[in-house]
Write an enzyme that holds these catalytic residues in place. Structure first.
Site: not given
Length: 298
Positions: A40, A45, A71, A158
């Site tokens: 998520k 992560k 990013k 996602d």
């Protein structure tokens, strides 16, 4: 090491309603152990990936970390800076990749970990899968994967879009990072579904879950037992891990407090376990409504 290529013959779609570009066998990553880290958004992560890369390097392995998020902040704790992305540097040469040099887009980080930020298309345009594919092609073109023992793809959260599931076409094992809460476990279930879909046509298999930012793991463990998935590691909500991001460094560069040493040891244990080989999980994810009813309390 298995080659990460589609199975021979006719390949059905990766999932119902899926329209995916098959991986060209020439673009398969050969000779390295390849891991993809999912979870998520905001669950940690990149922190997990970077510290895992550092742990692999501490064990003497040659490591390449590939950030797969527009990013481009996957590797800054390893390099101490935000690196230009592969897409950024390709744009400067009008996408003539032959004009690029490796040091235009790959940078050495902590303890020799090599770092690449794939980047992504501008918001609302393009496909993340194209970006991942171009990055791997560029690395192969410059022979940068030949001397690598471990490749870690750090992927944004996602995975409903097949483009951001593209690293699963290259990986041998996929890890899911989750906290002990409803939202991240719900997201984990959907990620397990995505990994299972890719496993139909590729060599990737689910390794298990890494519990992160969690004092307890009771809800994660209850879910894992229900679907048949192992918990590989547990990283508590240690303030030094949060501060390491602010200091732009890995956990292995923080002060030797007891909780820091404990977390370092857990990363080293996880890296050693993954290197030795983790049996693929045969987890059976739940349907959304079922997991909604399963999680939480009356």
């Amino acid at each position: 090491m298995n080659l990460h290529t589609p199975k021979s013959g006719f390949s059905p779609p990766d999932g119902e309603g899926s329209v995916q570009v098959q991986l060209d066998p020439h673009d398969a990553i050969k000779g390295a152990k390849v891991f993809a880290v999912y979870g998520k958004g905001g669950i940690g992560k990149s922190t997990t990936s970077s510290n895992l890369s550092a742990a692999f390097s501490k064990l003497g392995h040659r490591v390449l970390q590939i950030g797969c998020d527009p990013k481009h902040d996957s590797t800054f704790t390893l390099t101490k800076k935000l690196m230009p992305t592969v897409i950024d540097v390709l744009e400067t040469v009008e996408f003539h990749s032959e004009e690029l040099r490796p040091d235009d887009y790959m940078f050495e980080g902590y303890n020799g970990v090599m770092c690449v930020e794939a980047g992504g298309p501008p918001a609302g345009t393009g496909c993340g899968g194209y970006v991942v594919g171009q990055t791997v092609k560029l690395l192969k073109q410059h022979h940068l994967l030949e001397d690598t023992d471990v490749v870690i793809f750090d992927v944004l959260g996602d995975v409903v879009c097949g483009g951001f599931a593209a690293p699963l076409q290259h990986a041998e094992r996929a890890l899911v990072v989750a906290a002990n809460d409803f939202d991240s476990i719900f997201a984990m279930n959907r990620i397990v579904q995505a990994i299972g879909a890719k496993a139909k046509n590729y060599d990737v298999r689910l390794a298990g879950v890494v519990a992160n930012r969690s004092k307890e793991t009771d809800e994660i463990d209850r879910f894992c037992e229900e679907i048949g998935m192992p918990r590989l590691a547990h990283f508590r909500d240690v303030d030094a891990i949060r501060r390491s991001r602010l200091k732009k460094c890995t956990l292995f560069e923080m002060e030797d407090a007891p909780d820091v040493i404990q977390a370092q040891d857990e990363y080293l244990r996880l890296a050693a376990m993954l290197w030795a080989g983790v049996e693929p999980s045969t987890a059976q994810p739940m349907k959304d409504r079922d997991i909604f009813d399963f999680l939480g309390f009356e």
